[in-house]
Design a protein around this motif. Structure first.
Motif, short mmCIF file in Angstrom:
data_model
loop_
_atom_site.label_atom_id
_atom_site.label_comp_id
_atom_site.label_asym_id
_atom_site.label_seq_id
_atom_site.Cartn_x
_atom_site.Cartn_y
_atom_site.Cartn_z
N UNK A 154 0.83 -1.22 0.00
CA UNK A 154 0.00 0.00 0.00
C UNK A 154 0.86 1.27 0.00
N UNK A 155 0.30 2.31 -0.58
CA UNK A 155 0.96 3.62 -0.61
C UNK A 155 2.34 3.58 -1.23
N UNK A 156 2.53 2.73 -2.23
CA UNK A 156 3.82 2.66 -2.93
C UNK A 156 3.96 3.92 -3.79
N UNK A 157 4.93 4.78 -3.48
CA UNK A 157 5.07 6.00 -4.28
C UNK A 157 5.55 5.70 -5.69
N UNK A 158 5.16 6.56 -6.62
CA UNK A 158 5.56 6.40 -8.01
C UNK A 158 7.08 6.58 -8.17
N UNK A 159 7.63 7.48 -7.40
CA UNK A 159 9.06 7.75 -7.48
C UNK A 159 9.70 7.55 -6.11
N UNK A 160 10.91 7.01 -6.10
CA UNK A 160 11.60 6.82 -4.82
C UNK A 160 12.11 8.16 -4.28
N UNK A 161 12.36 8.20 -3.01
CA UNK A 161 12.95 9.38 -2.38
C UNK A 161 14.43 9.39 -2.73
N UNK A 162 14.90 10.54 -3.19
CA UNK A 162 16.32 10.71 -3.51
C UNK A 162 16.91 11.73 -2.55
N UNK A 163 18.10 11.47 -2.10
CA UNK A 163 18.73 12.37 -1.13
C UNK A 163 20.03 12.93 -1.68
N UNK A 164 20.33 14.13 -1.27
CA UNK A 164 21.62 14.73 -1.60
C UNK A 164 21.95 15.74 -0.52
N UNK A 165 23.19 16.12 -0.45
CA UNK A 165 23.63 17.08 0.56
C UNK A 165 23.72 18.47 -0.07
N UNK A 166 23.31 19.46 0.71
CA UNK A 166 23.39 20.86 0.29
C UNK A 166 23.51 21.71 1.54
N UNK A 167 24.23 22.79 1.43
CA UNK A 167 24.40 23.72 2.55
C UNK A 167 23.03 24.17 3.07
N UNK A 168 22.85 24.16 4.37
CA UNK A 168 21.54 24.48 4.97
C UNK A 168 21.08 25.89 4.61
N UNK A 169 21.98 26.85 4.59
CA UNK A 169 21.60 28.23 4.27
C UNK A 169 21.15 28.33 2.81
#
Length: 66
Positions: free
Chosen positions: A2-17
């Motif tokens: 259930x609730x299988x998203x169409x696209x996976x979550x992708x992560x990357x790093x970026x400066x918080x500001x």
């Protein structure tokens, strides 16, 4: 599953500001994910993809001096 998203979550790093400034620059009627998806499609030269429109300069244009 259930609730299988169409696209996976992708992560990357970026400066918080910079991430905060990007969020401030994105128009209220869209979100950061939409802008990033559109830019990636354009960058990969997908047929018909156009770069997202950049907002006019604003307070997010300059790095904070805090």
């Amino acid at each position: 599953m259930p609730n299988q998203p169409k696209t996976p979550v992708s992560r990357f790093r970026i400066d918080a500001e910079l991430w905060q400034a990007f969020g401030d620059a994105v128009p209220d009627d869209t979100d950061r994910s939409d802008v990033l998806r559109r830019y990636v499609a354009y960058y990969c030269r997908r047929p018909g993809a156009k770069p997202p429109e950049r907002p006019p300069a604003g307070p997010w244009s300059e790095p904070s001096t805090d």
